[in-house]
Scaffold this active site. Structure first.
Site: not given
Length: 546
Positions: A386-387, A390, A401, A410, A466, A473
């Protein structure tokens, strides 16, 4: 509320009248255009942004054959009413690429006053019969003729303003380290480029895009837009893309690994020079010291057997980084995340009870978890995949993003994690080690982990930290479920080629879910024909993206 999409256009020009009805474009009888659009072209765009024009149009667009870039430019200009090309926006030809099935892709950058509009590109796709089959990207029909701002700041001043905004001392982030083979690398990367910044309010501003990548005092990959006249920070986002919503050796789960190591001055290092790449795969340990010890020290062992408990996280990070490199190389011929053999650098044992794994532009930083929510995060190959994906995304589609493009960012990282790992759960090997069968996400059943799996449940969240940058995600569950249906429809081997082609060929920075659907359909059509394309279309229809 689910977005509504139009299938028809009505517009008047001096040369001809174009009407779209039931996804068809027809031309007036008196049209004499040499590059007129064919009558069977399908196009869609958001109802609330009708004046924006289509972001993806496909079909055999013209009878004329394209033999050179000038032909593509003629086609765009003679059909500028359809694409709503602003005559004040310059389309700067960047390059043309020929792919492995013989298609040519002409890439353009929209500019105002010869300054590139940030996060924007237009791609014209020509098949091996030299016919234009698709066009997608950001045309910016509302762009102004001139920008209000004058360039008063220098690059250095813009970078200084960026550092002030994030409240980090440059001296703390600017560290150098020597590799085992003698090369020196800097843990800080900073750039500033003059761009046209555009926001959701359709405002266009002359700005510097400043990028700051560093590992100390904490992992960060900042993109900061600074007004080139006033010095005001227009937007700042830390794109350190976090995985969580938040010899031989032994890994964290007790698995025995065969490792490629490097002998240097009496010790063996987790430093792999065997891959067909310009760089290396290297692994550091932060030794639990967080921002006081970045990137840390190389992981080494006297007898080439990395079996100590404190080496386990490094063993997994090193082993899985090589596995992911091999997957991309063997499946797509891609050489490292940048396709140019860049070094893959992993840092394990970061901080104390750090429950995350982070891609920071040129390296991955792994925490060891707190033992309750996470075990060491490098212990899961899907997290590593996954990383690193990116990184692939950064170098290809460069999906912004935030909002839908961020959710696609994602999702594509999750989808390729599935292709590497082979099961539909994400992070299950290290998430809540005391709970059997638990995971962070599921592509097969997103709702199990509080993600929507249909546009009816799309979460409209603010584009703030926030708000998870518009739910990147959270809403990724919708394209994840579409990927699940796609794999069941056409099989894994075809699906991974379709997804890779869409990511590297058709998606652009601000692609929406609808654009991703079209990109994947077109990729399936290119590679496997109509039947596969229909299966992809059905997969997206099942999640409410039509």
């Amino acid at each position: 509320m689910q977005k509504k999409w139009l299938h028809r256009i009505g517009l008047m020009t001096l040369a001809t009248t174009l009407i779209v009805s039931n996804a068809q474009v027809t031309h007036a009888a008196d049209s004499g255009e040499e590059w007129e659009i064919n009558s069977d072209v399908e196009t869609k765009w958001e109802q609330e942004n009708e004046q924006k024009g289509p972001s993806f149009i496909n079909g055999e667009l013209s009878e004329r054959k394209v033999t050179k870039e000038a032909d593509v430019r003629k086609f765009l200009l003679e059909n500028k009413e359809v694409f709503k090309i602003n005559s004040e926006t310059k389309l700067d030809f960047i390059e043309s690429d020929v792919d492995d099935i013989g298609m040519i892709h002409y890439i353009y950058k929209p500019k105002i006053q010869n300054i590139p509009i940030d996060n924007s590109k237009i791609v014209v796709h020509v098949n091996k019969d030299k016919k234009i089959t698709a066009i997608n990207g950001e045309f910016h029909p509302n762009a102004p003729e001139k920008l209000k701002e004058k360039q008063k700041l220098t690059k250095k001043q813009a970078i200084n303003n960026a550092w002030k905004h994030i409240d980090v001392k440059r001296s703390e982030a600017n560290k150098k380290m020597a590799s085992l083979t003698g090369e020196t690398f800097n843990t800080l990367e900073e750039t500033a480029d003059l761009v046209v910044y555009h926001d959701d309010n359709k405002q266009y501003t002359l700005a510097y895009r400043v990028e700051l990548q560093f590992a100390k005092p904490k992992p960060a990959y900042w993109n900061i837009w600074v007004n080139a006249e006033s010095g005001e920070v227009l937007k700042a986002i830390n794109q350190a893309q976090e995985f969580a919503s938040t010899g031989s050796g032994i890994g964290t789960l007790g698995h025995h690994r065969q490792l490629n190591t490097f002998y240097h001055q009496g010790d063996y290092y987790l430093y792999d020079t065997t891959k067909r790449m310009n760089g290396v795969i290297e692994t550091f340990t932060n030794q639990g010291r967080g921002d006081r010890n970045l990137p840390g020290v190389y992981v080494k062992d006297e007898d080439n057997r990395f079996t100590n408990e404190e080496q386990q996280a490094a063993v997994d990070a090193h082993y899985y980084a090589g596995q992911v490199f091999d997957y991309y190389y063997n499946t797509f011929g891609r050489v490292s995340y940048d396709d140019n053999g860049a070094t893959i650098r992993s840092i394990v044992d970061y901080g104390n009870n750090y429950n995350n794994a982070v891609w920071v532009g040129d390296k991955i930083i792994y925490g060891n978890g707190d033992g309750r929510r996470f075990a060491p995060l490098s212990g899961a190959n899907d997290i590593v995949a996954h990383e690193l994906t990116h990184g692939v995304i950064d170098e290809t589609a460069d999906l912004v993003y935030a909002n839908q493009s961020g959710a696609l960012n994602e999702s594509f990282a999750d989808v390729f994690a599935y292709f590497v790992d082979g099961d539909w759960l994400i992070g299950e090997d290290v998430f809540t080690p005391g709970i059997e069968g638990d995971a962070l996400r599921s592509l097969a059943n997103p709702t199990r982990y509080n993600q929507p799996d249909h546009m009816n449940d799309y979460q409209h969240l603010p584009n703030t930290r926030d708000g998870d940058w518009g739910g990147v995600h959270i809403n990724s569950g919708i394209p994840n479920k579409a990927a699940y249906f796609t794999v069941h429809g056409i099989g894994v081997s075809k699906a991974e080629q379709v997804y890779y082609r869409a990511l590297t060929t058709y998606l652009t920075p601000n692609s929406s879910f609808q654009d991703a659907r079209q990109a994947l359909i077109q990729s399936a059509q290119d590679l496997y024909g109509e039947s596969a394309a229909q299966e992809v279309a059905r997969a997206w229809e099942r999640v409410g993206v039509n």
